[in-house]
Design an enzyme around this catalytic site. Sequence first.
Site, PDB file in Angstrom:
ATOM      1  CG  LEU A   1      37.096  33.266  38.550  1.00 29.78           C
ATOM      2  CD1 LEU A   1      38.546  32.865  38.332  1.00 29.78           C
ATOM      3  CD2 LEU A   1      36.391  32.209  39.387  1.00 29.78           C
ATOM      4  CG  ASP A   2      34.745  35.294  44.717  1.00 27.34           C
ATOM      5  OD1 ASP A   2      35.844  35.302  45.292  1.00 27.34           O
ATOM      6  OD2 ASP A   2      33.977  34.313  44.734  1.00 27.34           O
ATOM      7  CE  LYS A   3      40.487  42.624  46.672  1.00 28.29           C
ATOM      8  NZ  LYS A   3      40.285  43.907  47.393  1.00 28.29           N
TER       9      LYS A   3
END
Length: 237
Positions: A103-105
């Site tokens: 999951l991106d930041k």
Amino acid sequence: MSGIRLQKFLSRAGVCSRRRGEAHILAGDVRVNGKVADVLGIKVDPASDRVTFKGKRVEIALEKIHIALNKPKGVVTSCAQPGARIVLDFVDIPERVVPVGRLDKDSTGLLILTNDGALHHALSHPSFDHEKEYMVSVKNPISDKALKRMADGVVLMGRKTRPARVRRISARRFRMVLKEGRNRQIRRMVEMAGNEVTDLKRVRISGVSLGKLKEGAWRRLTGREIQNLRQSLKKTP
């Protein structure tokens, strides 16, 4: 270094008692990752370290661990990144687990972590067709045409995305169900529609739902959830 003491590892592997293991260590009979381990106090990670006793590989059966984490915003999906908060900072167990996918930041929501290599592969490989469901909020009202275009598939980095299920919730919110997970895929699809994602949360991976798990909290998967996920192992990509 996290892990268990080498003499305990030898005992759990059925090589010898802990006391006898200490003697073997001091005698230079044990190697860790190819190097002689002849001092007491060394710890090993059963999931990643290679231990040999008098030249023969020694292994122990690992307890399979399956965890659901609600990843907070600003946290990196990584096992190590200097200067950044990572997802492992939230899971306080001695065993080593790794995240499945990313999951991106700037995104939040469901992330599965495990030391179960076979299940990790099955959940990571796109040909197993696992569904991933997201709640998406955007800056400006989004048209039905834009939602249909995303559902039908758009070309990203020279390759068309797979068909998705999209359902409107309000003028600026919708649900999207994908069977793939390219880098920042939903954000890029929304940008192609001339809009911007303001909030992105993953709420489901296959048969595992985020439910009421609080942000930053984690839980063990239930037996039923693990059993449902294991059904994917019967399909070979």
